[in-house]
Design a protein around this motif. Sequence first.
Motif, short mmCIF file in Angstrom:
data_model
loop_
_atom_site.label_atom_id
_atom_site.label_comp_id
_atom_site.label_asym_id
_atom_site.label_seq_id
_atom_site.Cartn_x
_atom_site.Cartn_y
_atom_site.Cartn_z
N GLU A 1 26.82 -24.56 -9.91
CA GLU A 1 26.71 -24.43 -8.84
C GLU A 1 27.61 -25.19 -8.15
OE1 GLU A 1 23.13 -24.31 -7.27
OE2 GLU A 1 22.29 -22.47 -8.37
N TYR A 2 28.02 -26.42 -8.43
CA TYR A 2 28.80 -27.45 -7.73
C TYR A 2 30.29 -27.14 -8.01
CZ TYR A 2 24.94 -30.98 -7.13
OH TYR A 2 23.83 -31.53 -6.88
N PHE A 3 30.52 -26.32 -8.95
CA PHE A 3 31.97 -25.85 -9.32
C PHE A 3 32.28 -24.70 -9.10
CE2 PHE A 3 30.40 -29.30 -12.02
CZ PHE A 3 31.13 -30.34 -11.72
N GLY A 4 31.17 -23.74 -8.44
CA GLY A 4 31.34 -22.42 -8.27
C GLY A 4 31.69 -21.74 -9.56
N GLY B 1 41.17 -26.08 -9.72
CA GLY B 1 41.65 -27.51 -9.53
C GLY B 1 40.78 -28.27 -8.29
N GLN B 2 40.72 -27.61 -7.22
CA GLN B 2 40.25 -28.08 -6.19
C GLN B 2 38.77 -27.94 -6.01
OE1 GLN B 2 42.25 -25.56 -3.04
NE2 GLN B 2 43.82 -26.93 -3.03
N LYS B 3 38.32 -26.66 -6.73
CA LYS B 3 36.84 -26.57 -6.89
C LYS B 3 36.06 -27.83 -7.89
CE LYS B 3 36.14 -21.60 -6.03
NZ LYS B 3 35.76 -20.40 -6.69
N LEU B 4 36.92 -27.86 -9.03
CA LEU B 4 36.31 -29.01 -9.83
C LEU B 4 36.17 -30.38 -9.21
CD1 LEU B 4 38.01 -27.74 -13.22
CD2 LEU B 4 35.85 -27.01 -12.43
N ILE B 5 37.48 -30.76 -8.56
CA ILE B 5 37.51 -32.15 -8.22
C ILE B 5 36.45 -32.14 -6.97
CG2 ILE B 5 38.91 -33.73 -6.72
CD1 ILE B 5 41.46 -32.47 -8.29
N GLU B 6 36.35 -31.34 -5.87
CA GLU B 6 35.22 -31.40 -5.02
C GLU B 6 34.10 -31.56 -5.48
OE1 GLU B 6 33.99 -31.89 -1.45
OE2 GLU B 6 35.96 -32.17 -2.04
N PRO C 1 37.87 -34.76 -20.29
CA PRO C 1 38.40 -35.65 -19.11
C PRO C 1 37.47 -35.93 -18.00
CG PRO C 1 39.22 -33.54 -18.78
CD PRO C 1 38.25 -33.21 -19.74
N THR C 2 37.60 -37.18 -17.68
CA THR C 2 37.00 -37.45 -16.16
C THR C 2 37.65 -36.77 -14.92
OG1 THR C 2 38.29 -39.45 -15.73
CG2 THR C 2 36.32 -39.58 -17.30
N VAL C 3 36.87 -36.81 -13.85
CA VAL C 3 37.44 -36.14 -12.86
C VAL C 3 38.79 -36.93 -12.33
CG1 VAL C 3 36.34 -37.48 -11.19
CG2 VAL C 3 37.05 -35.19 -10.44
N ALA C 4 38.69 -38.37 -12.63
CA ALA C 4 39.73 -39.14 -12.30
C ALA C 4 41.18 -38.77 -12.76
CB ALA C 4 39.64 -40.54 -12.33
N HIS D 1 46.51 -35.64 -12.81
CA HIS D 1 47.16 -34.23 -13.30
C HIS D 1 47.48 -33.44 -12.35
CE1 HIS D 1 48.14 -35.75 -17.54
NE2 HIS D 1 46.88 -36.35 -17.36
N PHE D 2 46.17 -33.07 -11.37
CA PHE D 2 46.13 -32.15 -10.43
C PHE D 2 47.31 -32.51 -9.47
CE2 PHE D 2 44.49 -29.99 -6.70
CZ PHE D 2 44.60 -28.83 -7.02
N ASP D 3 47.14 -33.82 -8.86
CA ASP D 3 48.07 -34.15 -7.78
C ASP D 3 49.63 -34.12 -8.30
OD1 ASP D 3 45.70 -34.53 -6.40
OD2 ASP D 3 45.65 -36.74 -6.50
N LYS D 4 49.79 -34.36 -9.33
CA LYS D 4 51.13 -34.52 -9.85
C LYS D 4 51.66 -32.97 -9.93
CE LYS D 4 54.64 -37.10 -11.31
NZ LYS D 4 55.05 -38.05 -10.17
N PHE D 5 50.69 -32.11 -10.46
CA PHE D 5 51.03 -30.45 -10.52
C PHE D 5 51.33 -30.23 -8.98
CE2 PHE D 5 49.24 -26.47 -9.65
CZ PHE D 5 50.08 -25.59 -10.34
#
Length: 244
Positions: free
Chosen positions: A103-106, A127-132, A148-151, A156-160
């Motif tokens: 539920e945390y990730f939808g 990407g936003q759902k998983l990080i949040e 992988p860890t969320v960090a 990689h998400f920020d770079k993308f």
Amino acid sequence: MPYRRLPNTDSARLKALKSASEMGKDLPPFKLAFSQHSYRRIQSVLPGFEMAIQEHRNSLNNQADKNKEYQKRLRKIRIYISHFIQVIHMAISRGDMVPETLEYFGLSDEDRKVPSLNSEEELICWGQKLIEGEKQRLQKGMSPITNPTVAVLKVHFDKFMEYHNYQNSLKRRCQIAQEQLNEKRTVVDSLIQQLWNEVEENFRELPEELRREKATDYGLVYVFRKNEIGNVSQFQTSRIQSNV
């Protein structure tokens, strides 16, 4: 009888303008087959048209070049998002996490599948759902998801997203260049038609073949229809195109 064909490509438009411009430079005004007003318009329009063509070409090349790296980033973040979701499902299957974690990730507990990640919009959304979602879990003191860890995922998400936003800016620049070039084409087409009308009007009293010969010196293009090719002399063929 051959018909006049106006240019329909940028290279043909440039050739037509430059041919007329050269005649304007080589001949005195009283011998020129078009008006001085038209000649001044050529001098005004031609540089801007060449610049618009170059800007459009540069924007296309730049977008294509940067897209190679962007596609690498896109494939990379798709893998990381997919693996992060798979790790969640495997942890739940092992009993290391409760199903409510989804539920945390939808995410859905019904099929335990990785959702569609085909489009850029889907990648950004997940990407936003998983990080949040992981941020909320960690704030509650829950065990972090690893490998992988969320960090790592966020790096990689920020770079993308950086490449995604840059690529969008290149697309907008390309669209603007295309719109500006289209505007220039409209002006150029109108000018060429005016020039060619003036040239043909100037030579209207000459015999037909001589009139076309004189006009082609100014860049006018005449095209023979397919059924007329057999009647064309070698001299005419070198100066008049065939519509085959």
